[in-house]
Design an enzyme around this catalytic site. Structure first.
Site, short mmCIF file in Angstrom:
data_model
loop_
_atom_site.label_atom_id
_atom_site.label_comp_id
_atom_site.label_asym_id
_atom_site.label_seq_id
_atom_site.Cartn_x
_atom_site.Cartn_y
_atom_site.Cartn_z
N GLY A 11 0.61 -1.44 -0.38
CA GLY A 11 -0.24 -0.14 0.08
C GLY A 11 1.28 1.11 0.11
CG ASP A 32 -0.87 -5.40 0.29
OD1 ASP A 32 -0.54 -5.05 1.14
OD2 ASP A 32 -2.08 -5.83 -0.85
CB THR A 36 -6.49 -0.16 -1.11
OG1 THR A 36 -5.99 -1.01 0.51
CG2 THR A 36 -7.99 -0.86 -0.53
CG ASP A 57 -7.96 -12.23 3.88
OD1 ASP A 57 -7.54 -11.51 4.92
OD2 ASP A 57 -8.78 -11.95 3.27
CB VAL A 58 -2.80 -10.19 7.27
CG1 VAL A 58 -1.83 -9.85 6.78
CG2 VAL A 58 -3.87 -9.37 7.93
CE LYS A 92 -13.15 -11.96 7.70
NZ LYS A 92 -13.48 -12.76 6.44
CE1 TYR A 146 -9.12 3.09 8.31
CE2 TYR A 146 -9.34 5.11 9.53
CZ TYR A 146 -8.64 3.75 8.71
OH TYR A 146 -7.19 4.68 8.77
P1 NAD Z 1 -3.30 1.96 1.16
O1 NAD Z 1 -4.45 1.19 1.18
O2 NAD Z 1 -2.53 1.84 0.10
O3 NAD Z 1 -2.73 0.62 1.91
C1 NAD Z 1 -3.23 -0.80 2.65
C2 NAD Z 1 -2.94 -1.53 2.47
O4 NAD Z 1 -3.28 -2.33 3.05
C3 NAD Z 1 -2.80 -2.10 0.90
O5 NAD Z 1 -1.84 -2.47 0.17
C4 NAD Z 1 -4.41 -3.26 1.08
O6 NAD Z 1 -4.39 -3.65 0.03
C5 NAD Z 1 -3.89 -4.33 2.28
N1 NAD Z 1 -4.57 -4.89 2.61
C6 NAD Z 1 -5.07 -4.60 2.96
N2 NAD Z 1 -6.82 -5.90 4.04
C7 NAD Z 1 -5.50 -6.79 3.59
C8 NAD Z 1 -6.13 -8.43 4.41
N3 NAD Z 1 -6.73 -8.21 4.79
N4 NAD Z 1 -4.77 -8.79 4.11
C9 NAD Z 1 -3.55 -8.63 3.53
N5 NAD Z 1 -3.06 -6.93 2.87
C10 NAD Z 1 -4.85 -6.17 3.59
O7 NAD Z 1 -3.41 2.80 3.14
P2 NAD Z 1 -2.41 3.40 3.16
O8 NAD Z 1 -3.09 5.12 3.54
O9 NAD Z 1 -1.37 3.35 2.60
O10 NAD Z 1 -2.47 2.83 4.89
C11 NAD Z 1 -2.22 2.01 5.85
C12 NAD Z 1 -2.70 1.51 7.27
O11 NAD Z 1 -1.72 3.22 7.70
C13 NAD Z 1 -3.88 2.06 7.54
O12 NAD Z 1 -3.60 1.08 8.38
C14 NAD Z 1 -4.62 2.74 7.95
O13 NAD Z 1 -5.72 2.53 8.89
C15 NAD Z 1 -2.83 3.49 8.48
N6 NAD Z 1 -3.32 5.24 8.15
C16 NAD Z 1 -3.12 5.44 7.45
C17 NAD Z 1 -3.73 6.69 7.21
C18 NAD Z 1 -3.32 8.38 5.99
O14 NAD Z 1 -3.21 9.10 5.70
N7 NAD Z 1 -2.79 7.75 4.90
C19 NAD Z 1 -3.77 7.89 8.13
C20 NAD Z 1 -4.50 7.17 9.48
C21 NAD Z 1 -3.50 5.69 9.25
#
Ligand code: NAD
Ligand code: UDP
Length: 312
Positions: A11, A32, A36, A57-58, A92, A146
């Site tokens: 991600g 991953d 997303t 899938d974790v 989940k 969320y």
């Molecule tokens: P993103 O959507 O780009 O990345 C999330 C990643 O998790 C993706 O690669 C997706 O494929 C993977 N993923 C989702 N469900 C999965 C599963 N069940 N098994 C394996 N992989 C899975 O989002 P991001 O902005 O990079 O956010 C990453 C983390 O940081 C998240 O936990 C998010 O809640 C947290 N976060 C981000 C922000 C921000 O501003 N970017 C703010 C607060 C918290």
């Protein structure tokens, strides 16, 4: 040399974390399921002998061969449009996924860090938000899937720490932006940049008076790394306290891009927080960390990345 598992490593934030540890000479296992994320974010790491990718899938049982020093659990949809489309998966991955990754940390005797969020504060009644604030979340609203998953994840993390003695860290991440965000990610900054560069109207929700405080990704990654290396078990806010309204942010993006994109106003989504700013006193004090990259510089770097990908 440490061995690190990064869930959600394909991600936006996860891929920058992979780069950070690979840059330090550590071994990275990126896990991953691309719900997303995208292989494009980690394509440059394939072929590196210290980098391994596992498609998984974790929320299902996790198997990783060998020792692990650190587990960073970043898997979760993070953009409101993603978690509204994937409500059950979001619940989940925050609950079952956190349980599985904590179980793995216990089995491997690894230090665990959970990516929590400023959304644990909900639509805050205290401003700016210190870590001691318990928040104002609507559990049955659209964002509840969320926010409550992340609040559960924090509680589960503390339970594994207290009951099983797992060495844990909790980072509450405030809105972060930068290169590799999806063009269609749906969050404010990628939307504004993509729209302005593609000749579309720039969509501001509500009257645009709601605020956020946006942090450039390099600053965030440094703060997370320092927290991981610290002794702090309780949550730490990492974010840039420089607060701005969404209308001013849209204008700023258009002005840096330097075109005449038009701003249009659309409905404000339900439970959209009205204000948000991290109180970073704790990160300053215990991690000696401060955001150092200003919005103009961060936006310019992000816009350059979007231009490259859009061919504009
Ligand atoms: P993103 O959507 O780009 O990345 C999330 C990643 O998790 C993706 O690669 C997706 O494929 C993977 N993923 C989702 N469900 C999965 C599963 N069940 N098994 C394996 N992989 C899975 O989002 P991001 O902005 O990079 O956010 C990453 C983390 O940081 C998240 O936990 C998010 O809640 C947290 N976060 C981000 C922000 C921000 O501003 N970017 C703010 C607060 C918290
Ligand atoms: N927003 C907006 N236009 C967009 C996308 C988002 O005005 O095209 C607003 C959204 O309503 C919110 C703020 O920008 O008030 C930040 O939204 P984002 O999705 O980036 O993150 P959030 O902090 O709400 O999770």
């Amino acid at each position: 040399m440490a061995r690190v598992l990064i869930t959600g490593g394909a991600g936006f934030l996860g891929s920058h974390l992979c780069d950070k540890f690979i840059g330090k000479g550590d071994e990275v296992i990126c896990m991953d399921n691309f719900v997303t994320g995208s292989p494009d974010n980690i394509a440059h790491l394939f072929g590196n002998k210290n980098f391994k990718f596992i498609h998984h899938d974790v929320t299902e049982y996790i198997y990783v061969e060998g020792d692990l020093d650190y587990i960073l659990h970043f898997a979760s949809p993070a953009s409101p449009i993603d978690y509204l489309k994937l409500p059950i998966q979001t619940l989940k991955v925050g609950s079952l996924g956190t349980h599985k990754t904590l179980g793995l940390a216990k089995a491997k005797n690894a230090r665990f860090l959970i990516a929590s969020t400023s959304e644990t504060y909900g639509d805050p009644l205290i401003h700016p938000q210190p870590e001691t604030y318990w928040g104002n979340v609507n559990p049955v609203g659209m964002r509840g899937v969320y926010d409550e998953a992340k609040r559960f994840a924090e509680a589960m993390t503390m339970a594994y720490h207290r009951f099983h003695g797992v060495d844990t860290r909790i980072v509450r991440i405030f809105n972060t932006y930068g290169p590799r965000m999806r063009l269609q990610d749906g969050r404010a900054i990628p939307n504004f940049i993509n729209q302005a560069l593609s000749g579309q109207d720039v969509t501001v929700y509500g009257d645009g008076s709601q605020t956020r405080s946006v942090c450039y990704v390099d600053d965030l990654i440094e703060g997370i790394y320092r927290l991981l290396m610290s002794d702090e078990v309780y949550p730490v806010n990492i974010g840039n306290p420089d607060e701005i309204t969404m209308l001013d942010l849209a204008k700023e993006v258009i002005s840096i891009i330097g075109n005449d994109a038009k701003i249009i106003f659309e409905d404000l989504p339900a439970d959209d927080p009205k204000i948000r700013q991290p109180d970073t006193t704790k990160a300053n004090a215990i991690l000696k960390w401060n955001a150092s990259i200003g919005r103009k510089e961060g936006l310019e770097k992000t816009i350059a990345d979007f231009r490259k990908r859009l061919g504009k």
